[in-house]
Design a protein around this motif. Structure first.
Motif, PDB file in Angstrom:
ATOM      1  N   THR A 135      38.335  35.097  46.399  1.00  0.00           N
ATOM      2  CA  THR A 135      39.658  35.591  45.977  1.00  0.00           C
ATOM      3  C   THR A 135      39.560  36.589  44.838  1.00  0.00           C
ATOM      4  O   THR A 135      40.560  37.232  44.492  1.00  0.00           O
ATOM      5  CB  THR A 135      40.554  34.422  45.518  1.00  0.00           C
ATOM      6  N   LEU A 136      38.376  36.717  44.227  1.00  0.00           N
ATOM      7  CA  LEU A 136      38.231  37.513  43.013  1.00  0.00           C
ATOM      8  C   LEU A 136      37.797  38.943  43.272  1.00  0.00           C
ATOM      9  O   LEU A 136      37.573  39.700  42.322  1.00  0.00           O
ATOM     10  CB  LEU A 136      37.222  36.837  42.074  1.00  0.00           C
ATOM     11  N   THR A 137      37.681  39.343  44.547  1.00  0.00           N
ATOM     12  CA  THR A 137      37.267  40.714  44.839  1.00  0.00           C
ATOM     13  C   THR A 137      38.355  41.712  44.466  1.00  0.00           C
ATOM     14  O   THR A 137      38.074  42.872  44.184  1.00  0.00           O
ATOM     15  CB  THR A 137      36.925  40.863  46.323  1.00  0.00           C
ATOM     16  N   ARG A 138      39.612  41.259  44.447  1.00  0.00           N
ATOM     17  CA  ARG A 138      40.738  42.128  44.098  1.00  0.00           C
ATOM     18  C   ARG A 138      41.358  41.606  42.814  1.00  0.00           C
ATOM     19  O   ARG A 138      41.715  40.436  42.717  1.00  0.00           O
ATOM     20  CB  ARG A 138      41.780  42.140  45.220  1.00  0.00           C
ATOM     21  N   ALA A 139      41.448  42.471  41.817  1.00  0.00           N
ATOM     22  CA  ALA A 139      42.013  42.123  40.509  1.00  0.00           C
ATOM     23  C   ALA A 139      41.359  40.868  39.934  1.00  0.00           C
ATOM     24  O   ALA A 139      42.023  39.854  39.716  1.00  0.00           O
ATOM     25  CB  ALA A 139      43.525  41.936  40.613  1.00  0.00           C
ATOM     26  N   PRO A 140      40.045  40.910  39.708  1.00  0.00           N
ATOM     27  CA  PRO A 140      39.349  39.697  39.266  1.00  0.00           C
ATOM     28  C   PRO A 140      39.822  39.168  37.922  1.00  0.00           C
ATOM     29  O   PRO A 140      39.828  37.952  37.713  1.00  0.00           O
ATOM     30  CB  PRO A 140      37.878  40.137  39.213  1.00  0.00           C
ATOM     31  N   THR A 141      40.221  40.045  37.025  1.00  0.00           N
ATOM     32  CA  THR A 141      40.693  39.570  35.719  1.00  0.00           C
ATOM     33  C   THR A 141      42.045  38.890  35.845  1.00  0.00           C
ATOM     34  O   THR A 141      42.264  37.798  35.311  1.00  0.00           O
ATOM     35  CB  THR A 141      40.777  40.739  34.723  1.00  0.00           C
ATOM     36  N   ALA A 142      42.955  39.528  36.578  1.00  0.00           N
ATOM     37  CA  ALA A 142      44.289  38.946  36.738  1.00  0.00           C
ATOM     38  C   ALA A 142      44.249  37.649  37.538  1.00  0.00           C
ATOM     39  O   ALA A 142      45.042  36.732  37.296  1.00  0.00           O
ATOM     40  CB  ALA A 142      45.218  39.952  37.420  1.00  0.00           C
ATOM     41  N   ASN A 143      43.323  37.573  38.485  1.00  0.00           N
ATOM     42  CA  ASN A 143      43.243  36.398  39.351  1.00  0.00           C
ATOM     43  C   ASN A 143      42.259  35.341  38.856  1.00  0.00           C
ATOM     44  O   ASN A 143      41.963  34.389  39.579  1.00  0.00           O
ATOM     45  CB  ASN A 143      42.846  36.824  40.771  1.00  0.00           C
ATOM     46  N   SER A 144      41.759  35.517  37.659  1.00  0.00           N
ATOM     47  CA  SER A 144      40.744  34.595  37.149  1.00  0.00           C
ATOM     48  C   SER A 144      41.247  33.153  37.140  1.00  0.00           C
ATOM     49  O   SER A 144      42.352  32.873  36.671  1.00  0.00           O
ATOM     50  CB  SER A 144      40.342  34.985  35.722  1.00  0.00           C
TER      51      SER A 144
END
Length: 743
Positions: free
Chosen positions: A224-233
């Motif tokens: 799930t972290l391939t897109r917007a990894p910081t926001a989705n952390s």
């Protein structure tokens, strides 16, 4: 009327089409042919591009090119203790990963990965239509091969020219590597947030384990972290991350990678995040070590593009003990006393930093208060005043009047407005008497005090005014601890260091520390006198709360005016440590002094540091023999300390302390703090008065920095230390001092 007009227009259009039917058909045919040609060209574009795209230069390390430098840190024993920069973990082959880990990324990023030639035409068309409708580039339509090409070769800027470059690099990558190799590079290079590059690095960051051992739920969460990894952390919102994990599990079921039963089992056993408290606390140290390593390599071997292995001086058990001491002390009493932050520096007497805590919680604030925050040291600066005095021929047992003083209109006072009779210099330092210290700085010359502090390791600017004696010029915890390290080392100048060696990823040594030549800055007999005086602070002065069982310690408390800052800096034969407590906004604490929270933290850290080490006597001078007749009395209380004299309890800045910190002698009579230091039994609760030693200093108020030092009484025949460059002239007016500080 309107209906009739519309009908007439439609009839006219039909007549025109009838008259030009052949031309209209030709136009439509040409349009359809062009569209078919374009679609065919797009479909064949991977094949066409492959005719022109060269193969890649496979001599390059595709796992590290175009990526931030990765730091792997090892501790003083050679064990890996952390990563900084790019956290990359191990380079894993596909057969080293659970099968569902790459399957999770394929399900989310490129379901036709094994079928396409690196470019998915349908995905590109979808992205083109989306971008056309939006009016700018918002979607890439990238395959895993395209993403790998972008990661390795290009920037992330979204432009059509960059997309064309990406297509050529993608085809070149597909020509040069197998699908398995491409997928391995991708999974080892993809950025997944929190500084982690690749699935193994991310797995260690989020789950505290290698990607070899992740569960299905954990593998899906990584995808799930391939897109917007910081926001989705998942560290931001674990529950939201688990909801996104369900989307990946559903996609894996759709692609046949897992069964619905496996997906349901993963939902029943969701991924959890590892506790990063201990590891994150090390980042205060590792941040500083990374900066030092880069500086050392750049200065000695030029800029390195390789990943680096950094050998450090870190002792993990002491780093962890420092973190626990800060958290335990502030959790127990910080809120009540309005104390929110602390910093700890622990080093060996040669400058090797064993532990560094720059704040209470690295996740909340990575600002390093140990190395970056400049705060007033208060009375923790006073030893440099007494150092200047001893270097100018005075003795710790010389006496001074503790009464009020007036220095060009500045009248520093003692805590509580107290006044004192005749006291020795040793007593004045032990009990932090402001009036004696301020007058002493004038006697030896403030510029002499500045020189003494700079020689010992203070690198910040010191304003040479009268209030400097009470610690009004700001310093960092690291430099103040370093300066005390001069006393701990026996008088040699030390430089703090975090790194001993830097290697590249192939273990070639890029830089190795060479110990600097010994530089004596304090004569040995002077250092012994200073150590004896600082030991008196711990055994019978304001620093009694820092006393260690079975180990001699020396140090000094410091508290600034209105309780903005509180310090304890001290040393044993094995370590020197400094502790600062305060608030980032410099708001006042509620009665927190150097002898309270800082001394408590210092004692907890040093107790762990000294565990298992034999007790060693400090190299300190012996006190002079007491005179036969009573030459005066000393009111042994000043600053934040009141010595009760009854041997049962002593009232300090923390309130009453039990008698174990001020033990009676074996005869049942109570001893002075000098008796506690040296084991003597004079049968007096008050420190004895001393015969004044011969004075070689200038008259009061005259700068004596140019006078020769007293001869060394020990075996050290080295010449006295050279004077540094003269400091700037003092300003006309001195700022308010720390005379109301209770230490």
């Amino acid at each position: 009327m309107l209906g009739d007009t519309l009908l007439e227009n439609l009839q006219a259009l039909g007549s025109w089409i009838s008259r030009h039917r052949s031309g209209f058909v030709r136009l439509a045919t040409i349009g359809l042919a062009c569209a078919a040609f374009i679609l065919t060209l797009l479909y064949l574009s991977p094949t066409i591009l492959s005719w022109f795209a060269p193969k890649l230069d496979l001599t390059k390390d595709l796992y590290s090119v175009n990526r931030p430098v990765a730091f792997t840190f090892v501790d003083a024993d050679g064990d890996v203790v952390g990563h900084r920069g790019a956290i990359v973990g191990d380079r894993l082959k596909l057969n080293e990963m659970p099968a569902y880990l790459p399957a999770a990324f394929i399900a989310m990023e490129d379901r036709r990965f094994y079928e396409n030639q690196g470019i998915d035409v349908r995905g590109l068309m979808r992205a083109f239509w989306t971008n056309f409708r939006a009016g700018h580039v918002v979607q890439g339509g990238s395959t895993i091969t395209q993403q790998t090409a972008k990661i390795v070769f290009l920037s992330s800027k979204r432009t059509y020219s960059r997309k064309l470059e990406e297509l050529f690099d993608t085809v070149a990558l597909a020509k040069s590597l197998s699908k398995q190799q491409i997928l391995e590079v991708y999974l080892n290079r993809i950025y997944l947030g929190a500084g982690a590059y690749g699935v193994d690095g991310a797995s260690r960051v989020y789950f505290g384990k290698s990607a070899r051992d992740v569960t299905l739920a954990e593998a899906a969460m990584l995808a799930t972290l391939t897109r917007a990894p910081t926001a989705n952390s998942p560290r931001r919102d674990l529950e939201a991350a688990r909801q996104r994990t369900n989307i990946v599990l559903n996609a894996m079921v759709e692609t046949g990678a897992i069964t619905m039963a496996q997906a349901n089992d993963a939902r029943a056993n969701p991924a959890s995040i590892s506790d990063r408290g201990t590891a994150d606390a090390r980042n205060f140290f590792l941040d500083t070590a990374a900066d030092e390593a880069l500086r050392d390599v750049d200065e000695n071997a030029g800029e390195s593009s390789s990943d680096l292995v950094v050998h450090t001086t870190l002792v993990p058990k002491l780093q962890d003990a420092s973190r626990r001491a800060v958290e335990k002390t502030l959790a127990a009493r910080g809120a009540k006393l309005h104390a929110s932050q602390a910093a700890v520096v622990l080093m060996k007497p040669d400058g090797a930093v064993a532990a560094l805590i720059g704040g209470r919680d690295y996740d909340s604030s990575s600002y390093n208060r140990a190395t970056q925050a400049k705060r007033q040291p208060g009375s923790a600066f006073k030893p440099f005043v007494y150092l200047a005095a001893i270097e100018n021929g005075m003795s710790p047992w010389d006496e001074r009047d503790g009464a009020a003083v007036d220095i060009d209109g500045w009248t520093p006072t003692n805590y509580g407005g107290k006044s004192y009779g005749t006291v020795t210099l040793a007593d004045a330092l032990a009990h932090s008497i402001n009036t004696v210290t301020a007058a002493l700085a004038q006697e030896v010359g403030v510029t002499t005090v500045v020189d003494a502090a700079h020689r010992c390791g203070i690198i910040s600017q010191l304003i040479p005014n009268a209030s400097l004696a009470l610690g009004t010029s700001e310093v960092t915890p690291l430099e103040l601890t370093t300066a005390y390290g001069t006393f701990a080392s026996g008088g040699d100048r030390i430089w703090p260091y975090f790194v001993t060696e830097v290697d590249d990823s192939a273990r070639h040594v890029l830089w190795q520390r060479k110990p600097p030549a010994e530089q004596r800055v304090v004569a040995s007999h002077v250092d012994r006198d200073m150590t004896a005086m600082l030991a008196g602070v711990v055994t019978g002065g304001t620093g009694r709360g820092a006393a260690l069982a079975g180990h001699e310690a020396a140090g000094k408390t410091g508290t600034t005016q209105d309780y903005h800052d509180a310090w304890f800096v001290g040393f044993t034969s094995d370590f020197v440590a400094g502790v600062w407590v305060g608030n980032d906004d410099s708001s006042p604490m509620k009665g927190v002094t150097g002898g309270s929270l800082p001394a408590t933290i210092w004692k907890q850290v040093m107790t762990v540091a000294e565990a298992g080490l034999p007790g060693k006597a400090l190299a300190k001078s012996a006190p002079e023999n007491p005179v036969a007749e009573d030459a005066g009395t000393t009111e042994a209380s000043s600053g934040d300390d009141e010595y009760s004299g009854n041997g049962a309890t002593a009232t300090t800045e923390d309130g009453p302390t039990d008698a174990q910190n001020v033990p009676p002698d074996s005869s049942g009579e109570h001893r002075s703090f000098w008796d506690w230091v040296f084991g003597g039994n004079h049968g007096s609760a008050q420190p004895p008065s001393r015969e004044p030693a011969p004075q070689t200093n200038q008259p009061d108020g005259q700068d004596s920095q140019d006078q020769p030092q007293q001869a060394d009484h020990g075996n050290d025949n080295r010449p006295p230390p050279p004077q540094g460059p003269p400091p700037p002239p003092p300003p006309d007016a001195a700022p308010p001092g720390n005379e109301n500080s209770p230490d």
